[in-house]
Scaffold this motif. Structure first.
Motif, mmCIF file in Angstrom:
data_model
loop_
_atom_site.group_PDB
_atom_site.id
_atom_site.type_symbol
_atom_site.label_atom_id
_atom_site.label_comp_id
_atom_site.label_asym_id
_atom_site.label_seq_id
_atom_site.Cartn_x
_atom_site.Cartn_y
_atom_site.Cartn_z
ATOM 1 N N TYR A 7 0.825 -1.208 0.000
ATOM 2 C CA TYR A 7 0.000 0.000 0.000
ATOM 3 C C TYR A 7 0.859 1.259 0.000
ATOM 4 O O TYR A 7 1.958 1.286 0.525
ATOM 5 C CB TYR A 7 -0.973 0.013 1.183
ATOM 6 C CG TYR A 7 -0.332 -0.119 2.544
ATOM 7 C CD1 TYR A 7 0.128 1.000 3.225
ATOM 8 C CD2 TYR A 7 -0.192 -1.361 3.149
ATOM 9 C CE1 TYR A 7 0.711 0.888 4.480
ATOM 10 C CE2 TYR A 7 0.387 -1.484 4.403
ATOM 11 C CZ TYR A 7 0.835 -0.362 5.057
ATOM 12 O OH TYR A 7 1.412 -0.482 6.288
ATOM 13 N N THR A 8 0.320 2.287 -0.656
ATOM 14 C CA THR A 8 0.958 3.598 -0.663
ATOM 15 C C THR A 8 -0.055 4.628 -0.180
ATOM 16 O O THR A 8 -1.258 4.494 -0.398
ATOM 17 C CB THR A 8 1.469 3.991 -2.066
ATOM 18 O OG1 THR A 8 0.392 3.904 -2.997
ATOM 19 C CG2 THR A 8 2.591 3.072 -2.515
ATOM 20 N N PHE A 9 0.457 5.623 0.517
ATOM 21 C CA PHE A 9 -0.396 6.690 1.029
ATOM 22 C C PHE A 9 -0.804 7.604 -0.126
ATOM 23 O O PHE A 9 0.034 8.008 -0.924
ATOM 24 C CB PHE A 9 0.343 7.531 2.061
ATOM 25 C CG PHE A 9 0.792 6.777 3.291
ATOM 26 C CD1 PHE A 9 0.368 5.482 3.557
ATOM 27 C CD2 PHE A 9 1.636 7.378 4.187
ATOM 28 C CE1 PHE A 9 0.774 4.814 4.701
ATOM 29 C CE2 PHE A 9 2.053 6.725 5.339
ATOM 30 C CZ PHE A 9 1.623 5.438 5.599
ATOM 31 N N LYS A 10 -2.092 7.921 -0.188
ATOM 32 C CA LYS A 10 -2.537 8.902 -1.170
ATOM 33 C C LYS A 10 -1.990 10.264 -0.763
ATOM 34 O O LYS A 10 -1.814 10.561 0.427
ATOM 35 C CB LYS A 10 -4.056 8.921 -1.261
ATOM 36 C CG LYS A 10 -4.596 7.650 -1.897
ATOM 37 C CD LYS A 10 -6.078 7.729 -2.152
ATOM 38 C CE LYS A 10 -6.522 6.440 -2.828
ATOM 39 N NZ LYS A 10 -7.934 6.452 -3.194
ATOM 40 N N ALA A 16 -4.284 11.788 8.154
ATOM 41 C CA ALA A 16 -5.578 11.112 8.279
ATOM 42 C C ALA A 16 -5.388 9.604 8.469
ATOM 43 O O ALA A 16 -6.138 8.972 9.224
ATOM 44 C CB ALA A 16 -6.445 11.386 7.053
ATOM 45 N N ILE A 17 -4.388 9.034 7.805
ATOM 46 C CA ILE A 17 -4.096 7.607 7.955
ATOM 47 C C ILE A 17 -3.657 7.306 9.384
ATOM 48 O O ILE A 17 -4.155 6.370 10.019
ATOM 49 C CB ILE A 17 -2.999 7.172 6.952
ATOM 50 C CG1 ILE A 17 -3.549 7.234 5.528
ATOM 51 C CG2 ILE A 17 -2.476 5.777 7.269
ATOM 52 C CD1 ILE A 17 -2.486 7.190 4.451
ATOM 53 N N ILE A 18 -2.761 8.117 9.903
ATOM 54 C CA ILE A 18 -2.276 7.918 11.271
ATOM 55 C C ILE A 18 -3.426 8.064 12.266
ATOM 56 O O ILE A 18 -3.584 7.241 13.177
ATOM 57 C CB ILE A 18 -1.126 8.896 11.580
ATOM 58 C CG1 ILE A 18 0.100 8.547 10.734
ATOM 59 C CG2 ILE A 18 -0.793 8.891 13.065
ATOM 60 C CD1 ILE A 18 1.183 9.593 10.734
ATOM 61 N N GLY A 43 8.315 6.671 4.446
ATOM 62 C CA GLY A 43 6.982 7.061 4.908
ATOM 63 C C GLY A 43 5.920 7.092 3.826
ATOM 64 O O GLY A 43 4.839 7.634 4.033
ATOM 65 N N SER A 44 6.183 6.484 2.688
ATOM 66 C CA SER A 44 5.244 6.536 1.566
ATOM 67 C C SER A 44 4.172 5.457 1.609
ATOM 68 O O SER A 44 3.203 5.519 0.862
ATOM 69 C CB SER A 44 6.010 6.425 0.250
ATOM 70 O OG SER A 44 6.654 5.151 0.179
ATOM 71 N N GLY A 45 4.346 4.467 2.468
ATOM 72 C CA GLY A 45 3.396 3.365 2.519
ATOM 73 C C GLY A 45 3.993 2.199 3.264
ATOM 74 O O GLY A 45 4.840 2.381 4.144
ATOM 75 N N ASP A 68 -3.719 3.546 -1.648
ATOM 76 C CA ASP A 68 -3.780 2.757 -2.878
ATOM 77 C C ASP A 68 -3.157 1.415 -2.541
ATOM 78 O O ASP A 68 -2.071 1.354 -1.945
ATOM 79 C CB ASP A 68 -3.001 3.438 -4.009
ATOM 80 C CG ASP A 68 -3.691 4.694 -4.497
ATOM 81 O OD1 ASP A 68 -4.927 4.670 -4.642
ATOM 82 O OD2 ASP A 68 -2.994 5.697 -4.721
ATOM 83 N N MET A 69 -3.853 0.318 -2.876
ATOM 84 C CA MET A 69 -3.388 -1.010 -2.499
ATOM 85 C C MET A 69 -3.261 -1.940 -3.685
ATOM 86 O O MET A 69 -4.027 -1.844 -4.647
ATOM 87 C CB MET A 69 -4.378 -1.653 -1.528
ATOM 88 C CG MET A 69 -4.498 -0.967 -0.221
ATOM 89 S SD MET A 69 -5.552 -1.954 0.856
ATOM 90 C CE MET A 69 -6.155 -0.671 1.909
#
Length: 86
Positions: A7-10, A16-18, A43-45, A68-69
């Motif tokens: 997975y990668t962070f949008k 918001a993910i944290i 820190g990208s995913g 994104d997964m």
């Protein structure tokens, strides 16, 4: 059945993910066994390996607004692949 979740962070969604992870955890349903999870140093995913009896990973859709997964079914090389060759 094992799955690799890459997975990668949008963009712009890291905070918001944290916050969601701290509030709700991963939110995996009963029957899902998390084998391990690793975060990329930049820190990208990250990467997660999980096991589930049937190929139902719909629980991951709850994160589609932030991540994104790529979900890949995988085999344990020593147990599943090499065992077939013996």
């Amino acid at each position: 059945m094992l799955f690799l979740n890459i997975y990668t962070f949008k963009e712009g969604k890291r905070e918001a993910i944290i916050a969601r992870r701290l509030e709700k955890g991963r939110a995996e349903p009963a029957g899902v066994k998390i084998i391990g999870e690793w975060t990329a140093l930049d820190g990208s995913g990250g990467f997660m390996v999980f096991e589930i009896d049937k190929p139902d990973y719909s629980w991951t859709l709850a994160w589609n607004d932030l991540l994104d997964m790529q979900l890949i079914p995988i085999l344990d090389t020593e147990k599943d692949v090499m065992g077939l060759l013996k």
